[in-house]
Design an enzyme around this catalytic site. Structure first.
Site: not given
Ligand code: UGA
Length: 437
Positions: A154-155, A264, A267
């Site tokens: 889940l994002r 997430c 960690k």
């Molecule tokens: C992430 C995963 O995407 C989920 O599938 C997973 O379930 C979740 O961790 C978890 O382990 O609970 P989340 O932490 O909500 O979800 O955030 P993401 O949307 O994945 O983004 C993570 C980071 O990457 C953010 O800081 C975002 O800004 C950055 N990001 C994302 C980028 O810098 N560039 C991108 O193209 C995409």
């Protein structure tokens, strides 16, 4: 329809519990935090998550969703017990399983009939086996319990739709009866592509780490390509778009930025790295991604300094976006923390604004200025930094901003501000890996 207890009512527990009640189950969400449970029982949702309030209200009113601090009773009357407590990182990068172990103990003490014990929390590979071992000290596996690993994908910000329209549901178990029971609660989400996958427990645990690590690798990779674009005169937006057109690569998670954050990725990467070292097989790619991410966060501060010819002393900077990404109020490991610290260390003053995360950030930085809208935050500032990709930052009224800012410097760490307009209105600007106009 099953009676399900979810232990731990954080992001994952609350969204999963609400989602499972929407799928027709009776769900009791359990948490030791009295205040949180009281709030939930008054219909107050402690997190910002689009779409959650509607599902919550509907299923709470139907009596399919309830909240309690009473763990014993909840376990006893449930057929499935889902563990969704936090597994925070320890200083050495390994996971702190203290809360999880307490829950396992409570389950063991209240196993009054056959139950499926299911872990949603992200746990190191091998944890499932340990849980089975602990429960088996008092109970017979197969007779009183079976164990399933069922990681969440889940994002934050789109967790409700990720739950209801998943790409995949992983059910890790060695037991066909347990598989069937968990399959049934998700069966309405199955489609012709066969998204519900059965694996072993260890494979399921590994899939979770390998997924998050791969996404983080992609981000660190594109951040490095972007940084090289800046030096070579290439443009990352086109590079990223075209490499993403290759289906083997895919276009997602190829947006360069100020470094990934959240509860997430940081960690989980440290945890898989720790795990690999404990097996004497270091994962150099993961170590590289972590290193790049730490550098990227610092690099953003250097970029801002460069716009100010190395001197931020006494300068007022508006920081737009405080959470680790848009659509969430979560500031854990947010790059904005590094940015604000960097500005303060250089003697600057911070005007902060986020559509929903001001309150969360105020627990970390008490003495910076918080504003309730963009234009108040940028009034009379020397510079502005865009840190997250909220829609309202994509459509900044640059003409108005130019008139109310004291000086004209903009750093766009998400490449969302229109460069033609920036040039047209005479801003001195920088972004990530773009060919400047
Ligand atoms: C992430 C995963 O995407 C989920 O599938 C997973 O379930 C979740 O961790 C978890 O382990 O609970 P989340 O932490 O909500 O979800 O955030 P993401 O949307 O994945 O983004 C993570 C980071 O990457 C953010 O800081 C975002 O800004 C950055 N990001 C994302 C980028 O810098 N560039 C991108 O193209 C995409």
């Amino acid at each position: 329809m099953k009676n399900i207890a979810i232990i731990g009512t954080g992001y994952v527990g609350l969204v999963t519990g609400t989602g499972l009640s929407e799928l027709g189950n009776n769900v009791i969400c359990v948490d030791k935090d009295n205040k949180k449970i009281e709030k939930l029982n008054h219909g107050e949702i402690p997190i910002y998550e689009p779409g959650l309030a509607e599902l919550f209200k509907k299923n709470y009113a139907k009596g399919k969703l309830s909240f309690t601090t009473e763990i014993q009773n909840s376990i006893q009357k449930s057929e499935i017990v889902i563990i969704a407590v936090g597994t925070p990182e320890k200083e050495d990068g390994s996971s702190n399983l203290e809360f999880l172990n307490l829950v396992v103990e409570a389950i063991s003490n209240n196993l009054n009939s056959y139950k499926i014990i299911c872990t949603k929390s992200t746990v190191p590979v091998g944890t499932g086996k340990e849980i089975i071992k602990k429960l088996s000290k008092k109970h017979v596996e197969g007779e009183m319990f079976d164990y399933v690993s069922n990681p969440e994908f889940l994002r934050e910000g789109s967790a409700v739709s990720d739950f209801l329209y998943p790409d995949r549901v992983v059910i890790g178990t060695n037991n066909n009866i347990a598989f069937k029971i968990i399959y049934d609660i998700y069966s309405s989400l199955e489609n012709s592509n066969g998204i519900i996958i059965k694996t072993s427990i260890e494979t399921s645990e590994m899939i979770k780490y390998a997924s998050n690590s791969f996404l983080a690798l992609k981000i660190s990779y594109i951040n490095e390509v972007a940084n090289l674009c800046e030096l070579t005169g290439a443009d990352i937006v086109d590079v990223s778009k075209v490499i993403g057109m290759d289906h083997r690569i895919s276009s997602q998670f190829l947006n360069p930025g100020p470094g990934y954050g959240g509860s997430c990725f940081p960690k989980d990467l440290k945890c898989i790295s720790y795990l690999s070292k404990s097996f004497n097989t270091p994962m150099y790619t993961i170590e590289g991604a972590i290193k790049r991410n730490n550098h990227q966060k610092k690099r953003m501060v250097r970029k801002l300094l460069n716009l100010f010819d190395g001197n931020l002393n006494g300068c007022k900077i508006a920081v737009l976006g405080l959470a680790f990404k848009s659509n969430t109020d979560d500031v854990r490991e947010s790059s904005s923390i590094d940015m604000i610290n960097g500005i303060l260390e250089e003697g600057g003053i911070v005007n902060a604004y986020d559509p929903i995360a001001n309150d969360s950030m105020s627990h970390i930085f008490r003495n910076i200025n918080y504003f309730n809208n963009i234009y108040e935050a940028v009034n009379a500032v020397d510079g502005l930094v865009v840190m997250t990709e909220w829609d309202e930052f994509k459509s900044l009224d640059l003409k108005k901003i130019k008139n109310i800012m004291k000086d004209n410097k903009i750093l766009d760490t998400r490449n969302i501000v229109n460069m033609e307009h920036l040039s047209e209105y005479g801003f001195k600007y920088d972004n990530i890996g773009r060919m400047k106009l």
